[in-house]
Design a protein around this motif. Structure first.
Motif, PDB file in Angstrom:
ATOM      1  N   LEU A 149      50.409   9.607  34.736  1.00  0.00           N
ATOM      2  CA  LEU A 149      50.452   8.368  36.127  1.00  0.00           C
ATOM      3  C   LEU A 149      50.950   8.607  37.045  1.00  0.00           C
ATOM      4  CD1 LEU A 149      51.489   5.660  33.570  1.00  0.00           C
ATOM      5  CD2 LEU A 149      49.006   6.168  33.721  1.00  0.00           C
ATOM      6  N   VAL A 150      51.748   9.844  37.327  1.00  0.00           N
ATOM      7  CA  VAL A 150      51.987   9.677  38.805  1.00  0.00           C
ATOM      8  C   VAL A 150      51.253  10.595  39.241  1.00  0.00           C
ATOM      9  CG1 VAL A 150      53.709  12.236  39.478  1.00  0.00           C
ATOM     10  CG2 VAL A 150      54.836  10.167  37.823  1.00  0.00           C
ATOM     11  N   MET A 151      50.005  11.069  38.549  1.00  0.00           N
ATOM     12  CA  MET A 151      48.959  12.264  39.440  1.00  0.00           C
ATOM     13  C   MET A 151      47.696  11.166  40.192  1.00  0.00           C
ATOM     14  SD  MET A 151      49.246  15.939  39.993  1.00  0.00           S
ATOM     15  CE  MET A 151      47.437  15.659  39.964  1.00  0.00           C
ATOM     16  N   GLU A 152      47.920  10.710  39.145  1.00  0.00           N
ATOM     17  CA  GLU A 152      46.390   9.426  39.743  1.00  0.00           C
ATOM     18  C   GLU A 152      47.324   8.589  40.643  1.00  0.00           C
ATOM     19  OE1 GLU A 152      44.794   8.443  35.215  1.00  0.00           O
ATOM     20  OE2 GLU A 152      45.836   6.503  35.951  1.00  0.00           O
ATOM     21  N   ASP A 153      48.749   8.487  40.569  1.00  0.00           N
ATOM     22  CA  ASP A 153      48.614   7.709  42.128  1.00  0.00           C
ATOM     23  C   ASP A 153      49.329   7.802  43.350  1.00  0.00           C
ATOM     24  OD1 ASP A 153      49.477   5.054  40.853  1.00  0.00           O
ATOM     25  OD2 ASP A 153      52.037   5.573  39.399  1.00  0.00           O
ATOM     26  N   LEU A 154      49.380   9.421  42.816  1.00  0.00           N
ATOM     27  CA  LEU A 154      49.539  10.364  44.023  1.00  0.00           C
ATOM     28  C   LEU A 154      48.066  10.717  44.665  1.00  0.00           C
ATOM     29  CD1 LEU A 154      51.529  11.895  45.855  1.00  0.00           C
ATOM     30  CD2 LEU A 154      51.377  14.288  44.867  1.00  0.00           C
ATOM     31  N   ALA A 155      46.931  10.222  43.619  1.00  0.00           N
ATOM     32  CA  ALA A 155      46.102  10.539  45.014  1.00  0.00           C
ATOM     33  C   ALA A 155      45.023   9.160  45.334  1.00  0.00           C
ATOM     34  CB  ALA A 155      45.088  11.227  43.400  1.00  0.00           C
ATOM     35  N   MET A 156      45.753   8.301  44.686  1.00  0.00           N
ATOM     36  CA  MET A 156      45.214   7.352  45.084  1.00  0.00           C
ATOM     37  C   MET A 156      45.716   6.901  46.966  1.00  0.00           C
ATOM     38  SD  MET A 156      43.926   4.214  43.819  1.00  0.00           S
ATOM     39  CE  MET A 156      43.141   6.459  43.512  1.00  0.00           C
ATOM     40  N   ALA A 157      46.477   8.135  47.631  1.00  0.00           N
ATOM     41  CA  ALA A 157      46.824   8.861  49.121  1.00  0.00           C
ATOM     42  C   ALA A 157      45.744   9.166  49.673  1.00  0.00           C
ATOM     43  CB  ALA A 157      48.651   9.536  48.653  1.00  0.00           C
ATOM     44  N   VAL A 158      45.054  10.074  48.926  1.00  0.00           N
ATOM     45  CA  VAL A 158      44.199  10.302  49.160  1.00  0.00           C
ATOM     46  C   VAL A 158      42.533   9.249  49.263  1.00  0.00           C
ATOM     47  CG1 VAL A 158      42.207  12.486  49.520  1.00  0.00           C
ATOM     48  CG2 VAL A 158      44.865  12.361  49.020  1.00  0.00           C
ATOM     49  N   TYR A 159      42.583   8.714  48.263  1.00  0.00           N
ATOM     50  CA  TYR A 159      41.016   8.526  47.890  1.00  0.00           C
ATOM     51  C   TYR A 159      41.444   7.034  48.648  1.00  0.00           C
ATOM     52  CZ  TYR A 159      38.352   5.535  45.018  1.00  0.00           C
ATOM     53  OH  TYR A 159      37.316   3.887  45.027  1.00  0.00           O
ATOM     54  N   LEU A 160      41.723   6.139  48.487  1.00  0.00           N
ATOM     55  CA  LEU A 160      41.886   4.984  49.137  1.00  0.00           C
ATOM     56  C   LEU A 160      41.284   5.398  50.462  1.00  0.00           C
ATOM     57  CD1 LEU A 160      44.775   3.183  47.500  1.00  0.00           C
ATOM     58  CD2 LEU A 160      43.026   2.542  47.176  1.00  0.00           C
ATOM     59  N   PRO A 161      42.285   6.032  51.634  1.00  0.00           N
ATOM     60  CA  PRO A 161      41.360   5.949  53.100  1.00  0.00           C
ATOM     61  C   PRO A 161      39.698   6.497  53.421  1.00  0.00           C
ATOM     62  CG  PRO A 161      43.861   7.211  52.640  1.00  0.00           C
ATOM     63  CD  PRO A 161      43.171   7.164  51.409  1.00  0.00           C
ATOM     64  N   LEU A 162      39.436   7.693  51.887  1.00  0.00           N
ATOM     65  CA  LEU A 162      38.448   8.083  51.764  1.00  0.00           C
ATOM     66  C   LEU A 162      37.879   6.721  52.069  1.00  0.00           C
ATOM     67  CD1 LEU A 162      36.319   9.973  52.116  1.00  0.00           C
ATOM     68  CD2 LEU A 162      36.501  10.649  49.541  1.00  0.00           C
ATOM     69  N   LEU A 163      37.959   5.973  50.826  1.00  0.00           N
ATOM     70  CA  LEU A 163      37.236   4.561  50.463  1.00  0.00           C
ATOM     71  C   LEU A 163      36.896   3.626  51.301  1.00  0.00           C
ATOM     72  CD1 LEU A 163      35.168   2.956  48.384  1.00  0.00           C
ATOM     73  CD2 LEU A 163      38.277   1.882  47.140  1.00  0.00           C
ATOM     74  N   THR A 164      38.182   3.325  52.309  1.00  0.00           N
ATOM     75  CA  THR A 164      38.146   2.306  53.571  1.00  0.00           C
ATOM     76  C   THR A 164      37.341   2.768  54.664  1.00  0.00           C
ATOM     77  OG1 THR A 164      40.538   1.889  53.113  1.00  0.00           O
ATOM     78  CG2 THR A 164      39.597   1.354  54.616  1.00  0.00           C
ATOM     79  N   ALA A 165      37.361   3.840  54.741  1.00  0.00           N
ATOM     80  CA  ALA A 165      36.234   4.582  56.050  1.00  0.00           C
ATOM     81  C   ALA A 165      34.610   4.537  55.403  1.00  0.00           C
ATOM     82  CB  ALA A 165      36.098   6.277  56.312  1.00  0.00           C
ATOM     83  N   MET A 166      34.484   4.619  54.635  1.00  0.00           N
ATOM     84  CA  MET A 166      33.834   4.805  53.497  1.00  0.00           C
ATOM     85  C   MET A 166      33.288   3.004  53.690  1.00  0.00           C
ATOM     86  SD  MET A 166      33.362   7.606  50.503  1.00  0.00           S
ATOM     87  CE  MET A 166      31.497   7.599  50.445  1.00  0.00           C
ATOM     88  N   LEU A 167      33.932   2.299  53.476  1.00  0.00           N
ATOM     89  CA  LEU A 167      33.206   0.814  53.481  1.00  0.00           C
ATOM     90  C   LEU A 167      33.114  -0.057  54.400  1.00  0.00           C
ATOM     91  CD1 LEU A 167      35.844  -0.377  50.714  1.00  0.00           C
ATOM     92  CD2 LEU A 167      33.561  -0.271  50.447  1.00  0.00           C
ATOM     93  N   ALA A 168      34.146   1.073  55.720  1.00  0.00           N
ATOM     94  CA  ALA A 168      33.779   0.392  57.273  1.00  0.00           C
ATOM     95  C   ALA A 168      32.764   0.763  57.685  1.00  0.00           C
ATOM     96  CB  ALA A 168      35.373   0.936  57.443  1.00  0.00           C
ATOM     97  N   GLY A 169      31.762   2.939  56.654  1.00  0.00           N
ATOM     98  CA  GLY A 169      30.842   2.456  57.420  1.00  0.00           C
ATOM     99  C   GLY A 169      30.852   3.623  58.568  1.00  0.00           C
ATOM    100  N   VAL A 170      32.328   4.321  59.462  1.00  0.00           N
ATOM    101  CA  VAL A 170      32.560   5.101  60.213  1.00  0.00           C
ATOM    102  C   VAL A 170      31.654   6.397  59.243  1.00  0.00           C
ATOM    103  CG1 VAL A 170      34.579   4.293  60.563  1.00  0.00           C
ATOM    104  CG2 VAL A 170      34.254   6.167  58.599  1.00  0.00           C
TER     105      VAL A 170
END
Length: 436
Positions: free
Chosen positions: A155-176
Motif C-alpha cells: 500500500l505504501v508503494m502504491e501511494d508513493l507511486a501516485m506522486a509520479v502517476y498523477l502528474p503524468l496522467l494530468t499532463a496527458m489529459l491536458a493534451g500536452v
C-alpha cells in the motif's frame, strides 16, 4: 425557492443522508464508499431527483476532498518510512504494477479508448483501497499477523507511486506534448526528491515553522498551506493531489499528529462529498451496458491482486497460509480508483460508468476475498492431498504462538510506534508480536 435557500436545503439533505448511510454501512460491516456512489447515482443527472442548486458547491467540495485525502495520507508517512519501503518493497511494487495495471490498459485499448484512456483505466485497476483494507484487517484481527507488514508495504508503494502517476496522467489529459508531459514528470520527481530530502534533513525545522499550540492557528496554517501548494502544483500540471501529499510528508512529529486529529473530520466530510459528486456526474443509464466488462475486469484483477500478495509474502518468507491471506486482503479498490476516474472523466466520459461499476463490485468483494481466500485454498489442497476422500473440512490452523523475533524483521527496520496509514477514519494499531 430562493437560490440560497435551495442550496441550504439540498446541502443539508445531502450531508444528513451521508451520515445515515455511513451509520448503516458501519452496522452491516461494509465500507460506506459504495453507498455514497449509489447516492450520487440516485440524485445526479438521470437519477431520481437531480440536485441542481448545490451542484457547483459539491464540485468545489469534491476538489477539497481529494486534496484532504492526499494530505492526510502524507501525514501518515515519514520520509524515512517511504525511503525504507522503496528499498525493501520495490520488487513487489513492480510486480503489483505489472499484474494489475496491465488488465486495465488492455481493456481500455480493446474498448477503443486510446492511450489516454488506457493510462487512466490502468490506474483504476492498479491501486488498492487502503481504507477498506485497513478496516478488513482490523475486523479480522490480523494486525499482529506476519503478513500484515507485507500488505502495508504494498500500500505504501502504491501511494508513493501516485506522486509520479498523477502528474503524468494530468499532463496527458491536458493534451500536452511529449516534451510537456516529460517536463511535468521531471518536475514531479524533482518535487518528491526535494521534499524527501528536506523532510529527512530539516523536518524538525519545517514542523517548527508550522507548529502552534493553538489548534485554530495550526488548522488554518496547515490547511491554507496545503491548498496554496495544491493550487501551485495544479498550475504547473503536476496535480493538486500530489502537492497536498508532499505537504503531508514534509510535516512530522507532534505537528503531523495534531494536524491529523484536526483535519480528519474535514477529510471524512469532503471525501464523502467527493464520492457523491462522482456518482452525481455519472448517468445511471450508462452503467448497465458496462456491467459485463466491469465484472470481467473485476474478476481478472481480483486474481492478479491475490497473485501480487502471494508473491510479496513469499519474498518476505511468509508461510503458505499467510501468502494467501495477504493476496485476498489486497483485492479491494476504492478511493484512489475513483480519484483517478474523476480526473479522467472530462476527457474520456466512458470511464465514469465502468469505474463506478468496477469499484462497486470490488469494494464489496474485497472483504469476502480477505476472509475466504485462504480457507478455500486450504480446502482445495486438502481434497487434492486426500484424493477427494474425507476432505469435508479444511485442516485446523495452529493456535497463535508468540514470535521470538519482532515483526520488523520482515520489513527491514522496526515498525513505527505511531498509528498505521489510514483512510476513511480507519486507523489500525501497529503490527504486534503475535502471529496466526
Amino acid at each position: 425557492m430562493h437560490d440560497t435557500t435551495a442550496l441550504l436545503v439540498e446541502l443539508g439533505a445531502v450531508i444528513l443522508g451521508l451520515g445515515l448511510l455511513g451509520r448503516f454501512a458501519g452496522r452491516i460491516g461494509l465500507s460506506p464508499i459504495p453507498l455514497y456512489l449509489l447516492a450520487g447515482l440516485a440524485f445526479g443527472h438521470g437519477g431520481l431527483i437531480p440536485l441542481k442548486a448545490s451542484e457547483e458547491f459539491t464540485m468545489v467540495g469534491a476538489e477539497i476532498g481529494v486534496i484532504l485525502l492526499l494530505l492526510l495520507l502524507g501525514l501518515e508517512y515519514s520520509a524515512s518510512e517511504l525511503v525504507t519501503s522503496l528499498k525493501t518493497q520495490y520488487p513487489s511494487g513492480a510486480v503489483d504494477f505489472a499484474l494489475n495495471a496491465t488488465p486495465g490498459a488492455v481493456a481500455a485499448l480493446i474498448l477503443g479508448w486510446g492511450p489516454v484512456g488506457a493510462v487512466a483505466l490502468a490506474g483504476v485497476t492498479w491501486i488498492s483501497s487502503s481504507g477498506v483494507i485497513a478496516k478488513v484487517m482490523t475486523d479480522l484481527g490480523r494486525l499482529g499477523n506476519r503478513e500484515t507488514p507485507v500488505v502495508l508495504g504494498i500500500l505504501v508503494m502504491e501511494d508513493l507511486a501516485m506522486a509520479v502517476y498523477l502528474p503524468l496522467l494530468t499532463a496527458m489529459l491536458a493534451g500536452v506534448s511529449l516534451a510537456g508531459g516529460s517536463l511535468a514528470l521531471v518536475i514531479a520527481l524533482g518535487a518528491v526528491g526535494l521534499v524527501l530530502y528536506l523532510a529527512l534533513r530539516h523536518g524538525r525545522l519545517i514542523s517548527r515553522a508550522v507548529s502552534s499550540d493553538n489548534p485554530e492557528m495550526l488548522l488554518l496554517v496547515v490547511l491554507g498551506l496545503t491548498v496554496l501548494v495544491a493550487g501551485v502544483a495544479q498550475q504547473l500540471q503536476v496535480s493538486a493531489a500530489v502537492g497536498a501529499f508532499l505537504v503531508g510528508i514534509a510535516l512530522s512529529g507532534e505537528v503531523a499528529e495534531g494536524a491529523r486529529k484536526l483535519l480528519t473530520p474535514l477529510r471524512d466530510l469532503f471525501a464523502a462529498v467527493f464520492f457523491v459528486f462522482f456518482g452525481l456526474s455519472t448517468n445511471p443509464a450508462d452503467i448497465p451496458p458496462v456491467l459485463l466488462p466491469a465484472a470481467l475486469l473485476a474478476v481478472v484483477t481480483a486474481l492478479t491482486k491475490i497473485a501480487t500478495g502471494w508473491y510479496a509474502a513469499r519474498r518476505a518468507g511468509i508461510g503458505s497460509r499467510g501468502r494467501w491471506r495477504a493476496g485476498g486482503t489486497l483485492v479491494a479498490r476504492g478511493e484512489f480508483s475513483i480519484v483517478i476516474a474523476g480526473l479522467a472523466v472530462a476527457t474520456e466520459p466512458r470511464i465514469g460508468p465502468i469505474a463506478t461499476a468496477y469499484v462497486l463490485i470490488l469494494v464489496v468483494l474485497g472483504p469476502l476475498t480477505a476472509r475466504w481466500t485462504q480457507p478455500v485454498v486450504a480446502r482445495i489442497e486438502a481434497r487434492r492431498g486426500r484424493g477427494g476422500k474425507g476432505a469435508g473440512t479444511a485442516p485446523a490452523e495452529p493456535a497463535a504462538k508468540p514470535i521470538a523475533e519482532p515483526v520488523a524483521e520482515f520489513v527491514a527496520e522496526p515498525a513505527p510506534e505511531r498509528p498505521l496509514p489510514q483512510h476513511d477514519d480507519l486507523t489500525p494499531e501497529p503490527a504486534g508480536e503475535t502471529r496466526e
